[in-house]
Design a protein around this motif. Sequence first.
Motif, PDB file in Angstrom:
ATOM      1  N   UNK A   1      32.869 -44.031  -4.889  1.00 21.31           N
ATOM      2  CA  UNK A   1      32.372 -43.742  -3.534  1.00 21.31           C
ATOM      3  C   UNK A   1      32.836 -44.754  -2.501  1.00 21.31           C
ATOM      4  N   UNK A   2      32.972 -46.002  -2.923  1.00 26.48           N
ATOM      5  CA  UNK A   2      33.378 -47.005  -1.930  1.00 26.48           C
ATOM      6  C   UNK A   2      34.835 -46.819  -1.526  1.00 26.48           C
TER       7      UNK A   2
ATOM      8  N   UNK B   1      20.657 -43.357  -4.985  1.00 19.58           N
ATOM      9  CA  UNK B   1      19.445 -42.627  -4.569  1.00 19.58           C
ATOM     10  C   UNK B   1      18.242 -43.575  -4.532  1.00 19.58           C
TER      11      UNK B   1
ATOM     12  N   UNK C   1      22.498 -52.856   1.622  1.00 22.11           N
ATOM     13  CA  UNK C   1      22.403 -51.409   1.882  1.00 22.11           C
ATOM     14  C   UNK C   1      20.948 -51.005   2.138  1.00 22.11           C
TER      15      UNK C   1
ATOM     16  N   UNK D   1      27.033 -49.796   5.265  1.00 20.60           N
ATOM     17  CA  UNK D   1      26.612 -49.077   4.057  1.00 20.60           C
ATOM     18  C   UNK D   1      27.769 -48.926   3.069  1.00 20.60           C
ATOM     19  N   UNK D   2      28.996 -48.892   3.608  1.00 23.25           N
ATOM     20  CA  UNK D   2      30.157 -48.737   2.732  1.00 23.25           C
ATOM     21  C   UNK D   2      30.613 -50.057   2.139  1.00 23.25           C
TER      22      UNK D   2
ATOM     23  N   UNK E   1      31.890 -35.544  -4.835  1.00 25.13           N
ATOM     24  CA  UNK E   1      31.230 -36.662  -4.156  1.00 25.13           C
ATOM     25  C   UNK E   1      29.969 -37.142  -4.872  1.00 25.13           C
ATOM     26  N   UNK E   2      29.595 -36.447  -5.940  1.00 28.50           N
ATOM     27  CA  UNK E   2      28.416 -36.853  -6.712  1.00 28.50           C
ATOM     28  C   UNK E   2      27.106 -36.435  -6.073  1.00 28.50           C
ATOM     29  N   UNK E   3      27.160 -35.479  -5.135  1.00 29.13           N
ATOM     30  CA  UNK E   3      25.921 -35.028  -4.496  1.00 29.13           C
ATOM     31  C   UNK E   3      25.267 -33.913  -5.301  1.00 29.13           C
TER      32      UNK E   3
ATOM     33  N   UNK F   1      21.652 -32.250  -3.363  1.00 36.29           N
ATOM     34  CA  UNK F   1      21.581 -32.388  -1.897  1.00 36.29           C
ATOM     35  C   UNK F   1      22.357 -31.255  -1.237  1.00 36.29           C
TER      36      UNK F   1
ATOM     37  N   UNK G   1      29.664 -46.009  -7.887  1.00 41.42           N
ATOM     38  CA  UNK G   1      29.800 -46.781  -6.657  1.00 41.42           C
ATOM     39  C   UNK G   1      31.278 -47.115  -6.383  1.00 41.42           C
TER      40      UNK G   1
ATOM     41  N   UNK H   1      24.495 -40.371   1.380  1.00 43.64           N
ATOM     42  CA  UNK H   1      24.591 -40.444  -0.082  1.00 43.64           C
ATOM     43  C   UNK H   1      26.018 -40.239  -0.590  1.00 43.64           C
ATOM     44  N   UNK H   2      26.932 -39.854   0.309  1.00 42.72           N
ATOM     45  CA  UNK H   2      28.346 -39.787  -0.084  1.00 42.72           C
ATOM     46  C   UNK H   2      28.965 -41.184  -0.029  1.00 42.72           C
ATOM     47  N   UNK H   3      28.232 -42.118   0.546  1.00 44.35           N
ATOM     48  CA  UNK H   3      28.691 -43.518   0.592  1.00 44.35           C
ATOM     49  C   UNK H   3      28.163 -44.221  -0.661  1.00 44.35           C
ATOM     50  N   UNK H   4      28.604 -45.445  -0.892  1.00 43.34           N
ATOM     51  CA  UNK H   4      28.120 -46.108  -2.119  1.00 43.34           C
ATOM     52  C   UNK H   4      26.650 -46.527  -2.038  1.00 43.34           C
ATOM     53  N   UNK H   5      25.818 -45.571  -1.653  1.00 42.71           N
ATOM     54  CA  UNK H   5      24.371 -45.811  -1.562  1.00 42.71           C
ATOM     55  C   UNK H   5      23.714 -45.030  -2.700  1.00 42.71           C
TER      56      UNK H   5
ATOM     57  N   UNK I   1      19.891 -51.981   5.596  1.00 42.04           N
ATOM     58  CA  UNK I   1      20.421 -51.101   6.643  1.00 42.04           C
ATOM     59  C   UNK I   1      19.722 -49.753   6.660  1.00 42.04           C
TER      60      UNK I   1
END
Lengths: 282, 285
Positions: free
Chosen positions: B82-83, A102, A11, B110-111, B59-61, A282, B79, A96-100, A14
């Motif tokens: 989110x995945x 912070x 990650x 990224x996913x 979404x944890x934002x 965010x 994670x 950041x909504x993906x499994x990324x 990328x």
Amino acid sequence: MPNFMKASLTRISWMTRLTFLEAIRQRFFAFLILLSAALVLSSVSLRFLDFGHGELKFVCDFGFGGMFLFGSVLAVVMSAQLFFTEMDNRTALTLLAKPVSRTEFLVGKFMGVWLVLGVFIFTLSTLLGIILWARCQELTVAAIEVGKAPPELSITGLFSYTGMQWARLGVVAAMILMVASLARTFLFTVIVGSMLVVAGQLQWLAQETLLKPGDLNFFSKLLLSVSTYIIPNLQQFNIGDALTLDHGSVADGAVTLALFSGSCYIVVFLFIGSLMFRRREI
Amino acid sequence: MNTGPAIAVKGLTKDFRIGLRGLKLRAVDNVSFEIPRGQVFGLLGPNGCGKSTTLKIILGLVSPTAGEVSILGFPFATSSARSRTGFLPEAPYFHKFLTGRELVAYCARLSGLKSESVNPAVEEALALTAMTEAGDRTIGTYSKGMLQRIGLAQAIVHDPELVILDEPTAGVDPVGSAAIGQMIKAMKAKGKTIVLCSHLLGQVEQVCDRIAIMDRGKLVLEGRVDDVLTRRDQSIITVENLTPEARRAAEEVLAQHGARVTSFTHPRRSLDDLFRELVTGSRDA
């Protein structure tokens, strides 16, 4: 390597790629690299202004000055800009909504910016190396003709210095990203970040003052001591002349020490930055 | 296999501090609901009612002030959660220099998709969103409808169990809107849980199984679409070739059974249907 670590590194790589691609396309980057290259090239025509120093030293100083000044500007502005572009354009929302995490986001940004700074510094360094080598050849022939000692030039030293400048710009970029993770605006980040860079360049003064026997009061001593730890000594990376033209004058381990201290500051700044960024909404 | 709800929200509250004095603004006020798996859930409400904040918390934002959220049995913002989730933000903005295909591939990596499964997944997502042909154009050249569709493609490329769509039809013409509606139905058919936040109430009514309505941070209604919209005490009969005599006779028969005709109108097709019927084929692709 454990799977979760492998996934995290993927990650980050990328994020780094995307940041690099975005940064390298910016007009600001193109403008600064062209300006710096022009400055380095102009040193050849302006060498008659060498004020009695050796010609190679003059060309070196000119080139190093350009790399130092424009590199610092690029590190400050680009780090802040790439961070706030993601926030303001809300692309960070998608990422950041993906499994990324912070931390991965911030480290990816840092690596992307640092790669661009590497392209900048190594391009200029190569250009400077070519100029210095060409002038050195001419000066050596001229020196032999009149029976003088030929000038000394170490291309390896030049690239050691380039590596050190890259590390210095990495420290600056990490520092700016730390400020950006807390700040709300691009302008604030650039102003505070620039002040920190100037403080870092002058940090050696605090170290010297502390070492001098004098009548500093307790609070001044405390303030100076704390500042020597918090603010990195960016001056320790500026030993280009010694490395390139007089390799023997560099103290043993100076390069290693500077690179080690730079790496430590990068890790600490990114760690603090990711702690603050985790709390950001965010 | 976990069979609990796709999303469980319990006592969710979010306060924002505003100004130097730190005054509190309550954006979400003690909201609780559950979304069963495999359903399309519509989250509705006027602007500023707390819908987007609720989605961002899920979404944890954004971190909640109080309350609990779990996604597919996992704590939110992890994670694992989110995945398994795909998200299309409102008015999505992506890096303009990437092509649509590059963006979707990048989001796939990224996913957590492995390199060998990225290309088939990207092509499938592009096909589902009708973006295969435009996939090699840079995003900077896309229309609003195409941006929404590529946004949808990046949200579903990793085959998530839960897809959250925030205003997927904002700024999109009726043809594009209908296409997005079809995509939602296709995702539902594949067993996905979909959370849809939209102002297009007609579309929500068509595609959603359940809805929740929020107002001023509070949940004012939640339930199955059929249950909340159907008026069980009234009926509609649609007939063809009804003469005035037949109508009078029908009304008399109904009156004999205690029923009363309260309105008499001719059915109309919706403007949305008429528009789509006339302009079908002109959609951007």
